[in-house]
Enzyme design. Sequence first.
Site, mmCIF file in Angstrom:
data_model
loop_
_atom_site.group_PDB
_atom_site.id
_atom_site.type_symbol
_atom_site.label_atom_id
_atom_site.label_comp_id
_atom_site.label_asym_id
_atom_site.label_seq_id
_atom_site.Cartn_x
_atom_site.Cartn_y
_atom_site.Cartn_z
ATOM 1 N N HIS A 272 29.723 39.748 -4.738
ATOM 2 C CA HIS A 272 29.457 39.910 -3.298
ATOM 3 C C HIS A 272 29.566 38.611 -2.501
ATOM 4 O O HIS A 272 30.061 38.602 -1.392
ATOM 5 C CB HIS A 272 28.103 40.579 -3.049
ATOM 6 C CG HIS A 272 26.902 39.742 -3.363
ATOM 7 N ND1 HIS A 272 26.373 39.681 -4.631
ATOM 8 C CD2 HIS A 272 26.134 38.944 -2.588
ATOM 9 C CE1 HIS A 272 25.315 38.876 -4.608
ATOM 10 N NE2 HIS A 272 25.147 38.414 -3.380
ATOM 11 N N ASP A 273 29.098 37.500 -3.071
ATOM 12 C CA ASP A 273 29.130 36.253 -2.313
ATOM 13 C C ASP A 273 30.209 35.290 -2.791
ATOM 14 O O ASP A 273 30.107 34.077 -2.577
ATOM 15 C CB ASP A 273 27.749 35.577 -2.340
ATOM 16 C CG ASP A 273 26.905 35.965 -1.131
ATOM 17 O OD1 ASP A 273 27.487 36.419 -0.122
ATOM 18 O OD2 ASP A 273 25.668 35.818 -1.199
ATOM 19 N N LYS A 276 31.499 32.506 -0.684
ATOM 20 C CA LYS A 276 30.761 31.255 -0.448
ATOM 21 C C LYS A 276 31.409 30.060 -1.150
ATOM 22 O O LYS A 276 31.037 28.913 -0.898
ATOM 23 C CB LYS A 276 29.297 31.399 -0.870
ATOM 24 C CG LYS A 276 28.462 32.175 0.148
ATOM 25 C CD LYS A 276 26.993 32.212 -0.242
ATOM 26 C CE LYS A 276 26.157 32.987 0.775
ATOM 27 N NZ LYS A 276 24.785 33.219 0.264
ATOM 28 N N HIS A 301 32.325 33.676 5.218
ATOM 29 C CA HIS A 301 32.359 33.912 3.772
ATOM 30 C C HIS A 301 32.839 35.303 3.371
ATOM 31 O O HIS A 301 33.551 35.436 2.379
ATOM 32 C CB HIS A 301 31.065 33.452 3.060
ATOM 33 C CG HIS A 301 29.902 34.391 3.121
ATOM 34 N ND1 HIS A 301 28.980 34.378 4.129
ATOM 35 C CD2 HIS A 301 29.490 35.363 2.268
ATOM 36 C CE1 HIS A 301 28.048 35.302 3.898
ATOM 37 N NE2 HIS A 301 28.344 35.917 2.771
ATOM 38 N N HIS A 325 29.441 43.269 3.495
ATOM 39 C CA HIS A 325 28.002 43.310 3.205
ATOM 40 C C HIS A 325 27.123 42.698 4.295
ATOM 41 O O HIS A 325 25.908 42.845 4.254
ATOM 42 C CB HIS A 325 27.675 42.703 1.825
ATOM 43 C CG HIS A 325 27.838 41.215 1.709
ATOM 44 N ND1 HIS A 325 29.065 40.600 1.610
ATOM 45 C CD2 HIS A 325 26.941 40.212 1.662
ATOM 46 C CE1 HIS A 325 28.895 39.299 1.503
ATOM 47 N NE2 HIS A 325 27.613 39.027 1.524
HETATM 48 P P1 C2E Z 1 21.387 34.717 1.613
HETATM 49 O O1 C2E Z 1 20.363 33.622 1.575
HETATM 50 O O2 C2E Z 1 21.800 35.297 0.321
HETATM 51 O O3 C2E Z 1 20.799 35.862 2.529
HETATM 52 C C1 C2E Z 1 21.400 37.149 2.584
HETATM 53 C C2 C2E Z 1 20.866 37.933 3.774
HETATM 54 O O4 C2E Z 1 19.467 38.230 3.562
HETATM 55 C C3 C2E Z 1 20.933 37.203 5.104
HETATM 56 O O5 C2E Z 1 22.180 37.332 5.693
HETATM 57 C C4 C2E Z 1 19.851 37.943 5.902
HETATM 58 O O6 C2E Z 1 20.334 39.188 6.346
HETATM 59 C C5 C2E Z 1 18.788 38.209 4.834
HETATM 60 N N1 C2E Z 1 17.829 37.103 4.842
HETATM 61 C C6 C2E Z 1 17.746 36.080 3.979
HETATM 62 N N2 C2E Z 1 16.720 35.265 4.292
HETATM 63 C C7 C2E Z 1 16.155 35.775 5.396
HETATM 64 C C8 C2E Z 1 15.027 35.362 6.202
HETATM 65 O O7 C2E Z 1 14.363 34.373 5.963
HETATM 66 N N3 C2E Z 1 14.702 36.188 7.274
HETATM 67 C C9 C2E Z 1 15.402 37.313 7.558
HETATM 68 N N4 C2E Z 1 15.037 38.049 8.600
HETATM 69 N N5 C2E Z 1 16.490 37.709 6.824
HETATM 70 C C10 C2E Z 1 16.843 36.959 5.762
HETATM 71 P P2 C2E Z 1 22.651 36.295 6.840
HETATM 72 O O8 C2E Z 1 21.545 36.018 7.773
HETATM 73 O O9 C2E Z 1 23.941 36.790 7.400
HETATM 74 O O10 C2E Z 1 22.929 34.952 6.051
HETATM 75 C C11 C2E Z 1 24.041 34.805 5.170
HETATM 76 C C12 C2E Z 1 23.900 33.564 4.367
HETATM 77 O O11 C2E Z 1 23.845 32.435 5.241
HETATM 78 C C13 C2E Z 1 22.598 33.480 3.560
HETATM 79 O O12 C2E Z 1 22.707 34.196 2.347
HETATM 80 C C14 C2E Z 1 22.483 31.979 3.359
HETATM 81 O O13 C2E Z 1 23.360 31.517 2.343
HETATM 82 C C15 C2E Z 1 22.984 31.432 4.682
HETATM 83 N N6 C2E Z 1 21.851 31.191 5.616
HETATM 84 C C16 C2E Z 1 21.249 32.084 6.443
HETATM 85 N N7 C2E Z 1 20.271 31.484 7.170
HETATM 86 C C17 C2E Z 1 20.263 30.184 6.786
HETATM 87 C C18 C2E Z 1 19.465 29.034 7.173
HETATM 88 O O14 C2E Z 1 18.553 29.117 8.016
HETATM 89 N N8 C2E Z 1 19.741 27.852 6.540
HETATM 90 C C19 C2E Z 1 20.727 27.739 5.608
HETATM 91 N N9 C2E Z 1 20.924 26.554 5.016
HETATM 92 N N10 C2E Z 1 21.478 28.788 5.220
HETATM 93 C C20 C2E Z 1 21.264 29.985 5.813
HETATM 94 FE FE FE Z 2 26.698 37.093 1.819
HETATM 95 FE FE FE Z 3 23.289 37.664 -2.320
#
Ligand code: C2E
Ligand code: FE
Ligand code: FE
Length: 405
Positions: A272-273, A276, A301, A325
Amino acid sequence: MRDEDKTKEQLVSELTELRQRIAELKAADTERKRAEERIQRQLQRLTALREIDIAISGSSDLRVTFNVILDQVTTQLGVDAADVLLLHPHTQALEYAAGRGFCSAALQHTRLRLGEGHAGRAALERHIISVPDLAEAEDGLRRSLLLADEGFTTYHGVPLIAKGQVKGVLEVFHRAPIDPDQEWLDFLETLAGQAAIAIDNSTLFDNLQRSNFELSLAYDTTLEGWAKALELRDMETEGHTRRVTEMTLRLARAMGMSEAELVHVRRGALLHDIGKIGIPDSILRKPGPLTEEEWDIMRQHPVYAYEMLLPIAHLRPALDIPYYHHEKWDGTGYPRGLKGRQIPLAARVFAVVDVWDALLSGRPYRPAWPEEKATEYIREQAEKHFDPQVAEAFMELEMEGVREL
Ligand code: C2E
Ligand code: FE
Ligand code: FE
Ligand code: SIN
Ligand code: SIN
């Protein structure tokens, strides 16, 4: 203590700290490079399996197939030479069928009884025979003479077994010592499995279905290795990929997807990722929130995943999850901004599971959430982020207590 000494002491301590920091950075960099090398290797191996697959299904000439397999054996495993010995059913003797990388034609005269020499032992005992130093090992006298001029150091002989029957032996030779890791040995056995299937196919055509099944198993083992390498680079919590893959399959089944669709759902969840890979570490591992420019890059990504997987024919049906996704039910997701049922079901299912597992895991940018808070979030996001029917099915699975793995 005099002032001078204090400053000196401070300097030394700062210097030590700086050295430590540099060492840490170097270690992180090495680890990332190693993960990237693994990803590349897995990609090449996947392509290799695909080429063998095409050779097996496209050619009824076993020698053509063997040549393709031996090319992949020598390049992917980095060995000097390899050959296939076939076990003749009537004489029960192993005879040379095809080879790569030998200096002389001497080995073509190989003829070994079961149990005779390393290859004969591999066939008789039905397991891999590894010889780190041929010079020190006892082998049937005739084979030693045949091998003498080649200057080989290491040897591996793998039995080719199809439907429980030994069909032959795949042998690999190298002119320098090698210290193979488990991944190398696994891939050697996978390639031996392909060779066994090829032999079996050439004599019997009625088992096409079974061999296809075994081929997809070989692919999926490679995909799992690939997914693990991704996890390493992403600094995801250990097992995130395995957990979301298993939960997604359960939820997809509960949503009525067929077993045939689930084959692709499984591959899509594992990868899925994968997109990245195209995101720099400075963004992926950033400890705080992303800036607008960084988000523009992060949102690419799924597009990178699409571009990477599209050319791999047998992964194309698995694209729904890697590509869609991050779409949201209310149309505010990315990369396409699809809405409701425009989003493929597999991706709607996966989104719930991925967010659930992401929230329960610590990230470089925030600590893990408690389970109640995550559950509340999934409920609250129905009809916003998530397909309400999928969110509901997920809650039901939770009540049955099968959600945690
Ligand atoms: P990921 O960490 O695998 O998160 C996948 C999805 O889970 C996120 O997609 C979001 O829908 C949900 N999610 C994860 N953590 C949170 C959270 O703390 N609060 C809420 N409400 N939802 C959460 P999204 O937002 O499209 O992010 C995609 C990817 O972007 C993330 O994958 C991560 O790799 C990165 N990312 C997102 N926010 C941040 C951030 O604040 N800082 C950094 N360094 N990376 C981020
Ligand atoms: Fe993703
Ligand atoms: Fe994931
Ligand atoms: C293949 O042979 O391409 C694997 C089978 C599949 O894609 O389901
Ligand atoms: C699938 O992703 O394979 C199914 C798509 C759908 O049913 O919407």
